[in-house]
Structure formats: structure tokens, C-alpha cells
Scaffold this motif. Sequence first.
Motif, mmCIF file in Angstrom:
data_model
loop_
_atom_site.group_PDB
_atom_site.id
_atom_site.type_symbol
_atom_site.label_atom_id
_atom_site.label_comp_id
_atom_site.label_asym_id
_atom_site.label_seq_id
_atom_site.Cartn_x
_atom_site.Cartn_y
_atom_site.Cartn_z
ATOM 1 N N TYR A 126 0.826 -1.210 0.000
ATOM 2 C CA TYR A 126 0.000 0.000 0.000
ATOM 3 C C TYR A 126 0.861 1.261 0.000
ATOM 4 O O TYR A 126 0.543 2.249 -0.643
ATOM 5 C CB TYR A 126 -0.894 0.061 1.258
ATOM 6 N N PHE A 127 1.927 1.219 0.811
ATOM 7 C CA PHE A 127 2.757 2.414 1.039
ATOM 8 C C PHE A 127 4.223 2.089 0.730
ATOM 9 O O PHE A 127 5.023 1.900 1.652
ATOM 10 C CB PHE A 127 2.635 2.865 2.501
ATOM 11 N N PRO A 128 4.600 2.035 -0.561
ATOM 12 C CA PRO A 128 5.986 1.664 -0.908
ATOM 13 C C PRO A 128 7.040 2.558 -0.252
ATOM 14 O O PRO A 128 8.140 2.112 0.059
ATOM 15 C CB PRO A 128 6.022 1.812 -2.435
ATOM 16 N N VAL A 129 6.686 3.832 0.012
ATOM 17 C CA VAL A 129 7.649 4.750 0.623
ATOM 18 C C VAL A 129 8.061 4.265 2.017
ATOM 19 O O VAL A 129 9.193 4.509 2.467
ATOM 20 C CB VAL A 129 7.070 6.191 0.678
ATOM 21 N N LEU A 130 7.180 3.540 2.705
ATOM 22 C CA LEU A 130 7.526 3.041 4.053
ATOM 23 C C LEU A 130 8.597 1.954 3.967
ATOM 24 O O LEU A 130 9.434 1.831 4.862
ATOM 25 C CB LEU A 130 6.276 2.516 4.776
ATOM 26 N N ARG A 131 8.555 1.168 2.900
ATOM 27 C CA ARG A 131 9.614 0.150 2.713
ATOM 28 C C ARG A 131 10.960 0.855 2.503
ATOM 29 O O ARG A 131 11.977 0.489 3.080
ATOM 30 C CB ARG A 131 9.287 -0.750 1.517
ATOM 31 N N LYS A 134 12.192 2.224 5.881
ATOM 32 C CA LYS A 134 11.909 1.358 7.042
ATOM 33 C C LYS A 134 12.908 1.502 8.185
ATOM 34 O O LYS A 134 12.574 1.269 9.342
ATOM 35 C CB LYS A 134 11.766 -0.105 6.622
ATOM 36 N N ASN A 135 14.149 1.915 7.883
ATOM 37 C CA ASN A 135 15.143 2.082 8.953
ATOM 38 C C ASN A 135 15.268 3.530 9.425
ATOM 39 O O ASN A 135 16.134 3.857 10.235
ATOM 40 C CB ASN A 135 16.510 1.569 8.481
ATOM 41 N N GLN A 136 14.387 4.385 8.891
ATOM 42 C CA GLN A 136 14.426 5.803 9.254
ATOM 43 C C GLN A 136 13.596 6.046 10.516
ATOM 44 O O GLN A 136 12.559 5.406 10.705
ATOM 45 C CB GLN A 136 13.816 6.609 8.094
ATOM 46 N N VAL A 137 14.044 6.970 11.362
ATOM 47 C CA VAL A 137 13.293 7.322 12.574
ATOM 48 C C VAL A 137 12.036 8.095 12.160
ATOM 49 O O VAL A 137 12.085 8.960 11.281
ATOM 50 C CB VAL A 137 14.181 8.153 13.527
ATOM 51 N N ALA A 138 10.911 7.776 12.797
ATOM 52 C CA ALA A 138 9.615 8.319 12.367
ATOM 53 C C ALA A 138 9.559 9.844 12.390
ATOM 54 O O ALA A 138 8.893 10.460 11.557
ATOM 55 C CB ALA A 138 8.504 7.747 13.245
ATOM 56 N N SER A 139 10.275 10.464 13.337
ATOM 57 C CA SER A 139 10.228 11.934 13.436
ATOM 58 C C SER A 139 10.818 12.619 12.206
ATOM 59 O O SER A 139 10.566 13.793 11.965
ATOM 60 C CB SER A 139 10.958 12.409 14.693
ATOM 61 N N THR A 140 11.605 11.885 11.411
ATOM 62 C CA THR A 140 12.236 12.496 10.221
ATOM 63 C C THR A 140 11.351 12.373 8.977
ATOM 64 O O THR A 140 11.711 12.866 7.914
ATOM 65 C CB THR A 140 13.604 11.840 9.929
ATOM 66 N N LEU A 141 10.202 11.711 9.085
ATOM 67 C CA LEU A 141 9.301 11.566 7.943
ATOM 68 C C LEU A 141 8.490 12.841 7.734
ATOM 69 O O LEU A 141 8.260 13.599 8.663
ATOM 70 C CB LEU A 141 8.322 10.408 8.172
ATOM 71 N N SER A 142 8.019 13.031 6.502
ATOM 72 C CA SER A 142 7.102 14.152 6.224
ATOM 73 C C SER A 142 5.741 13.855 6.869
ATOM 74 O O SER A 142 5.464 12.718 7.275
ATOM 75 C CB SER A 142 6.918 14.306 4.715
ATOM 76 N N GLY A 143 4.882 14.867 6.922
ATOM 77 C CA GLY A 143 3.545 14.678 7.495
ATOM 78 C C GLY A 143 2.760 13.588 6.787
ATOM 79 O O GLY A 143 2.116 12.747 7.424
ATOM 80 N N GLY A 144 2.839 13.577 5.465
ATOM 81 C CA GLY A 144 2.124 12.559 4.688
ATOM 82 C C GLY A 144 2.647 11.157 4.967
ATOM 83 O O GLY A 144 1.868 10.202 5.105
#
Length: 241
Positions: A126-131, A134-144
Motif C-alpha cells: 500500500y505504502f511503498p515509501v515506508l519500505r 523502514k530504517n528511518q526514525v519516524a520523526s524524520t518523515l514528512s507529514g504525509g
Amino acid sequence: MSEKKIALEIKGLKVNYGAIQALKGIDLKVYEGDVVAILGANGAGKTTTLKKISGIIDGTEGSIQFYGREIIGEEPEKIAKMGISMSPEGRAVFRDLTVEENLKAGAFTQKDKKKIAETFERVYRYFPVLRERKNQVASTLSGGEQQMLAIGRALMSHPKVLLLDEPSLGLAPLIVQDIMKIVKEIKNEGTTVIIVEQNAAQTLKIADYGYVIELGNISTHGKAEVLANDPKLVEAYLGKH
């Protein structure tokens, strides 16, 4: 064709926060395999409804039945194990954990390692960007991306009913379209979805049925395509044409 089962039924639900009556006796039915939208302005009682279904808040009258079983009074963890999972408003991802660790946390009700691995694959589909992240800390992700992670985490428990609270909040229109498209895919693969939204126009495009809550009461309900063309609703929630 056999009739659809009722996945969730709310009858006469009242919720008080001290002297404030947040819900004044609402009735609501959700059929298996549908996307049901709960629409309304800020403070109408939409989030309260989802929190009550999840067992997060007390102080109620009325009934909530999940496949015919009363769940009012059950602990949130037990409700999650029964098959109800929520992606909360404001995303609430674990900011210091990686994407993969966040998803693992969502699988706490699951013991079957093979099923967990399959669900990881489903979420990454569903969300290829999460793959990719996957080793990135969640706080560094964009809002989307954080919103996608919150929905993915809620899916990790393999729910029968997925509760989404304001998934479009604060996101760019193109990201909102992507998320709504994925919600439709989740439904098409057999998960029942209840989505609380202020973005009525986008939500009614993917919903089967909708309820409008105003000041703790359901003011109108009906098939999504009918609500999308209701002049009063269009004026109040969809912007005047």
C-alpha cells in the motif's frame, strides 16, 4: 446474493465529559466490507465516537455491538484483539522509533509470525515509501509519510474494522488523494473502514455510506452519493457550488 452482515452497531450512545454531553444518543450501523464516513465540524462528536468504539473513554450510556457482541466496558486491548484498530487524529507515531519498529508495535495482538510477515508485505504494498524508509526514525518523515505510517501501524493487527481519525488533516491535496485511494484499496481487500473526516468531498467519493454529526446528534445519514449531492450538506461541508 446473501445479505451483508452488520460489523458494528451503535444504539443510543451517550458520552459525557463532566457537564458537557459530547454524544446525545446516536445510532449508527456499519455493514461488513463498507467504508462508512462520519462527517461534521470540529467538536461535533466524531472523534469521541471512534474513541468510544476503541474503548479509550468511559462514562457512557447505550450499546456498541461488534458482530453482535457488546463491547462497551471492555478494555481497549481486548477490543483490539477482537479486531478493531484505530489510526488516531494527529498520527501519534512513535517518533523515536524507526518505521519498521512502529509497524512491529502495531502487531502486538498478533502471535503468528507468518501472518505478521504477510501483513508487513501488505502494508509495504500500500505504502511503498515506508519500505524505502523502514530504517528511518519516524520523526524524520514528512507529514504525509507519518500519516501513512499511522495507517500502516493500525493495519498490522490485521483488523476486521479499521478506524481512521482525520487522515487528511494538514496534508497537501495530492497526498490526501493518494491516502483516500489506498483506503479504497483496503476496503476492496475486505477490511471494513470507519473514517472520521472534515474533508467531506474527498471522503464521500470513496465511502459507501455517511453520517453527519452536529453537536452530538446525527443530523442526517444516507448513501454517500446521495449525501454528496445534498444541497444543505454541500453548503455546510463541501463549499458552495
